[in-house]
Scaffold this motif. Structure first.
Motif, PDB file in Angstrom:
ATOM      1  N   GLY A 189      -3.817   4.605   1.215  1.00  0.00           N
ATOM      2  CA  GLY A 189      -2.744   4.936   0.282  1.00  0.00           C
ATOM      3  C   GLY A 189      -2.686   4.209  -1.198  1.00  0.00           C
ATOM      4  O   GLY A 189      -1.605   4.483  -1.930  1.00  0.00           O
ATOM      5  N   GLY A 190      -3.754   3.453  -1.201  1.00  0.00           N
ATOM      6  CA  GLY A 190      -3.740   2.706  -2.527  1.00  0.00           C
ATOM      7  C   GLY A 190      -4.085   3.501  -3.724  1.00  0.00           C
ATOM      8  O   GLY A 190      -4.606   4.606  -3.534  1.00  0.00           O
ATOM      9  N   MET A 191      -3.812   3.050  -4.698  1.00  0.00           N
ATOM     10  CA  MET A 191      -4.071   3.884  -6.000  1.00  0.00           C
ATOM     11  C   MET A 191      -4.987   3.329  -6.965  1.00  0.00           C
ATOM     12  O   MET A 191      -4.977   2.088  -7.433  1.00  0.00           O
ATOM     13  CB  MET A 191      -2.615   4.146  -6.735  1.00  0.00           C
TER      14      MET A 191
ATOM     15  N   ARG B   8       6.122   4.267 -10.786  1.00  0.00           N
ATOM     16  CA  ARG B   8       6.459   5.706 -10.022  1.00  0.00           C
ATOM     17  C   ARG B   8       5.868   5.231  -8.715  1.00  0.00           C
ATOM     18  O   ARG B   8       6.424   5.457  -7.417  1.00  0.00           O
ATOM     19  CB  ARG B   8       6.077   6.892 -10.531  1.00  0.00           C
ATOM     20  N   TYR B   9       4.525   4.978  -8.734  1.00  0.00           N
ATOM     21  CA  TYR B   9       3.805   4.573  -7.422  1.00  0.00           C
ATOM     22  C   TYR B   9       4.364   3.700  -6.487  1.00  0.00           C
ATOM     23  O   TYR B   9       4.718   3.661  -5.349  1.00  0.00           O
ATOM     24  CB  TYR B   9       2.432   4.465  -7.501  1.00  0.00           C
ATOM     25  N   LEU B  10       4.414   2.398  -7.136  1.00  0.00           N
ATOM     26  CA  LEU B  10       5.308   1.392  -6.544  1.00  0.00           C
ATOM     27  C   LEU B  10       6.380   1.771  -5.758  1.00  0.00           C
ATOM     28  O   LEU B  10       7.079   1.207  -4.811  1.00  0.00           O
ATOM     29  CB  LEU B  10       5.463   0.165  -7.537  1.00  0.00           C
ATOM     30  N   ARG B  11       7.395   2.538  -6.633  1.00  0.00           N
ATOM     31  CA  ARG B  11       8.786   2.783  -6.036  1.00  0.00           C
ATOM     32  C   ARG B  11       8.772   3.379  -4.901  1.00  0.00           C
ATOM     33  O   ARG B  11       9.251   3.256  -3.725  1.00  0.00           O
ATOM     34  CB  ARG B  11       9.431   3.761  -7.287  1.00  0.00           C
ATOM     35  N   ALA B  12       7.537   4.614  -4.723  1.00  0.00           N
ATOM     36  CA  ALA B  12       7.635   5.327  -3.601  1.00  0.00           C
ATOM     37  C   ALA B  12       6.897   4.580  -2.546  1.00  0.00           C
ATOM     38  O   ALA B  12       7.360   4.672  -1.437  1.00  0.00           O
ATOM     39  CB  ALA B  12       6.760   6.593  -4.094  1.00  0.00           C
ATOM     40  N   ARG B  13       6.053   3.845  -2.812  1.00  0.00           N
ATOM     41  CA  ARG B  13       5.329   3.008  -1.945  1.00  0.00           C
ATOM     42  C   ARG B  13       6.581   1.774  -1.102  1.00  0.00           C
ATOM     43  O   ARG B  13       6.481   1.712   0.257  1.00  0.00           O
ATOM     44  CB  ARG B  13       4.265   2.312  -2.458  1.00  0.00           C
ATOM     45  N   LEU B  14       7.430   1.388  -1.844  1.00  0.00           N
ATOM     46  CA  LEU B  14       8.310   0.409  -1.423  1.00  0.00           C
ATOM     47  C   LEU B  14       9.356   1.035  -0.503  1.00  0.00           C
ATOM     48  O   LEU B  14      10.065   0.624   0.151  1.00  0.00           O
ATOM     49  CB  LEU B  14       8.901  -0.537  -2.451  1.00  0.00           C
TER      50      LEU B  14
ATOM     51  N   THR C 237       8.946   4.110   1.153  1.00  0.00           N
ATOM     52  CA  THR C 237       8.425   4.587   2.371  1.00  0.00           C
ATOM     53  C   THR C 237       7.334   3.597   3.246  1.00  0.00           C
ATOM     54  O   THR C 237       7.271   3.970   4.353  1.00  0.00           O
ATOM     55  CB  THR C 237       7.476   5.823   1.976  1.00  0.00           C
ATOM     56  N   ASP C 238       7.134   2.559   2.679  1.00  0.00           N
ATOM     57  CA  ASP C 238       6.236   1.813   3.367  1.00  0.00           C
ATOM     58  C   ASP C 238       7.024   0.475   4.128  1.00  0.00           C
ATOM     59  O   ASP C 238       7.795  -0.225   3.437  1.00  0.00           O
ATOM     60  CB  ASP C 238       5.205   0.832   2.321  1.00  0.00           C
TER      61      ASP C 238
END
Length: 287
Positions: free
Chosen positions: A254-256, A102-108, A110-111
């Protein structure tokens, strides 16, 4: 003639309280790992097995051997592999990997930066966790049809565990919690019934030796994701917080950071915000 399994596992003798304290102190001083009274039998069994191989009769003599200069350092490294290799498997705690995807999806989405994503598995053991992280990243990139690159670093104190991670060949039992399509996409069946990570994915994962007591010297920085699971339980509470503070510093804005559920209570960091998911213990760095 080989000794029977039962004989090989039987401790040579009971450790005296003094011997136990000496071994406890040595392990904590060098690795941070705390062997409490409940794990005394585990320590005795593993020391005994190695002492039989070397024909050493008592715990005090073996203690002197592993603390004796350069020769002792070599033996200490061998012993450490016996005491630190943990049982693990792919996607061991599924909710952590759900949160990662979920995090990677959002990151890709928006980033807009193009630099490769950097992921880190701290205490990677024989490699199941970093390869699971790599599979998650590869799946998200595939789903989004993204050409973004990524790399996963695994670190551990055990040289034999790292050797297994580099070999990237696993028994079918390790893959039990994986979907069939993922097994087919990321593993190749071997003649002996085991499964090998496909070269494209294996190329994304590198592993290296690191003692978590020496995190200050670790080269990792600006990480997008750090996993530290099933490791902190072996340390004292103050040491757990110290390790987490060091890891927090290594996160990119922004890292997790994902920690094992229940491994630390009440820890906070001024730069981190908790992830709103009660199934995991995870934080993101502000900014």
């Amino acid at each position: 003639m080989q000794p029977s399994g039962a004989w090989a596992l039987k401790p040579l003798a009971e450790m005296s309280p003094t011997e136990f304290r000496d071994w406890q102190a040595l392990l904590e001083e060098r690795t941070g790992v705390v062997i409490n009274e409940q794990r005394r039998a585990f320590l005795q069994t593993n020391l005994s097995a190695r002492m039989r191989e070397l024909d050493v009769a008592d715990y005090s003599s073996y203690y002197r051997q592993v603390t004796d200069g350069p020769r002792g350092a070599v033996e200490w490294s061998t012993l450490l592999d016996r005491l630190t290799v943990q049982e693990t498997r792919f996607f061991r705690h599924r909710p952590s990997f759900d949160v990662l995807q979920r995090y990677l999806r959002a990151r890709l989405v928006t980033d807009e930066q193009a630099q490769p994503l950097a992921l880190w598995s701290v205490g990677c053991s024989s490699g199941e966790e970093p390869y699971s992280m790599a599979i998650c990243a590869a799946e998200v990139l595939r789903e989004l049809e993204s050409a973004r690159q990524f790399g996963v670093t695994g670190t551990d104190i055990s040289l034999s565990a790292l050797s297994k991670a580099r070999e990237a060949v696993y028994g079918a039992r390790k893959l039990e919690q994986m979907d069939t399509d993922l097994c087919e996409r990321y593993f190749v069946a071997q003649e002996d019934g085991r499964c090998k990570v496909v070269p494209d994915l294996a190329a994304r994962v590198c592993v290296a030796r690191l003692n978590v007591l020496e995190l200050a010297k670790a080269p990792q920085a600006g990480m997008d994701v750090i996993f530290c699971q099933n490791l902190l339980i072996y340390f004292r509470r103050w040491r757990r917080r110290e390790i987490l503070n060091r890891l927090a510093e290594r996160l990119a804005p922004g890292g997790m950071l994902v920690v094992g559920v229940g491994e630390v209570v009440g820890w906070q960091h001024p730069e981190l915000e908790p992830v709103a998911d009660e199934r995991v213990l995870a934080f993101t760095r502000k900014g």
